[in-house]
Design an enzyme around this catalytic site. Structure first.
Site, PDB file in Angstrom:
ATOM      1  N   GLU A  87       1.015  -0.939   0.126  1.00  0.00           N
ATOM      2  CA  GLU A  87      -0.454  -0.003   0.305  1.00  0.00           C
ATOM      3  C   GLU A  87       1.159   1.336  -0.169  1.00  0.00           C
ATOM      4  O   GLU A  87       1.929   1.271   0.909  1.00  0.00           O
ATOM      5  CB  GLU A  87      -1.194   0.269   1.057  1.00  0.00           C
ATOM      6  N   HIS A  92      13.227  -2.788   5.500  1.00  0.00           N
ATOM      7  CA  HIS A  92      13.069  -2.839   4.018  1.00  0.00           C
ATOM      8  C   HIS A  92      11.738  -3.845   3.682  1.00  0.00           C
ATOM      9  O   HIS A  92      11.264  -4.657   4.500  1.00  0.00           O
ATOM     10  CB  HIS A  92      14.318  -3.406   2.823  1.00  0.00           C
TER      11      HIS A  92
END
Length: 321
Positions: free
Chosen positions: A235, A262
């Site tokens: 998202e 990450h």
């Protein structure tokens, strides 16, 4: 040597944690299983990989590199005994960038009650504010874990049971400065496709949901979010106007204050994928050939977030981890 981005998977999202006992316990309480642990005693850190793995899960029994929806917890030895060690959860300054991970559940009221009864805290309960169909639980480090519904919220109101085997690690949210640049990067370079857009013009922000795999239907059978049953979505949250502010920058989670580290994509052929990224003129944090670790690379997205790239070991054996 060739690579096919339709075979890529959004494998995991990495979060640094203070105390692995507490964090692993929390994610296991959410129904996840530890599918892999990589110990690095020489470098004084361990990696815990948690994912949904029940017979009802999307990737039941799959190799950890051949999955989507993993949460990787990184523990640096000794932090659990340091009273001053604290994680930046990405939702306040300094350090705003990463937003949350999200789990979709069968019966949202029962799922939230179960978490609350176990003593876990919430950033936003179902009953708080205007949005009565989502909640945000807090993990032991204060990371936000969004809880969304796979079934219509009005239909599950009186249901007291929840089956954690049906849960999904649905998405990871990061904030982006320039939606156009980020969408182009994740589609053209990383090979994802746009599944869903949520425009919120009154509140001046848009949400973009990207991922691999088949396109999302326009509507779901039960009227809820048509991608609520998926895993491995990314998202992107774009607040209007940030793209015009020259000095504006989001925090990548790896400079101080640290927290999120990450996201990771597993690919069909690591050498070929990295050659393709090179052709696409990506910015590298670490090329395959850099340093001692020859089985991972790190690409930088337009906001400087790190994207780890690894071999999907089911498609081609390389690292044997």
């Amino acid at each position: 040597m060739s690579t096919d981005p339709t075979k890529y998977k959004f494998n995991h999202s990495m979060l640094r944690i203070k105390d692995p006992k507490e964090s692993v316990k929390f994610y296991k309480f959410l129904g996840m299983k530890q599918v892999k642990k990589l110990e690095n005693p020489d470098a004084k850190f361990d990696l815990y990989f948690l994912a949904y793995d029940s017979p009802k899960a999307v990737s039941h029994n799959a190799h950890w590199s051949d999955r989507e929806g993993i949460i990787e917890l990184t523990h640096n030895y000794g932090t659990e005994n340091d009273p001053n060690y604290k994680i930046a959860n990405g939702n306040s300054e300094p350090g705003k960038g990463f937003g949350h991970v999200c789990v979709s559940v069968d019966n949202i009221q029962a799922a939230c009650s179960r978490l609350e009864d176990a003593g876990y805290k919430f950033q936003k309960k179902l009953t708080d504010g205007r949005m009565r169909s989502i909640a945000f639980a807090l993990d032991p480090d204060g990371y936000w874990v969004e809880i969304i519904a796979q079934n219509p919220v009005d239909k599950t109101e009186g249901v007291k049971e929840t089956d954690v085997q049906t849960y999904r690690m649905n998405h990871t949210m990061i904030r982006v400065k320039d939606a156009e640049k980020s969408l182009a990067f994740y589609k053209d370079v990383m090979g994802m496709n746009l599944k869903r857009v949520s425009e919120n013009k009154d509140a001046n922000f848009n949400l973009y949901f990207l991922g691999y795999g088949p396109p999302a239907p326009d509507h779901s059978a039960n009227g809820v979010n048509p991608v609520a049953d998926r895993e491995g979505l990314l998202e992107l949250t774009w607040n209007y106007g940030t793209e015009k502010d020259e000095g504006f920058k989001y925090h990548d989670g790896n400079a101080e204050p640290q927290g999120f580290g990450h996201i990771c994509v597993s690919v069909d052929d690591l050498d070929a994928a990295c050659a393709r990224f090179e052709e696409k003129k990506v910015s590298w944090k670490k090329r395959l050939t850099d340093g001692r670790m020859k089985n991972i690379a790190f690409v930088l997205d337009p906001d400087g977030y790190w994207i780890e790239v690894i071999q999907n070991e089911k498609l081609k054996q390389r690292a044997n981890w």
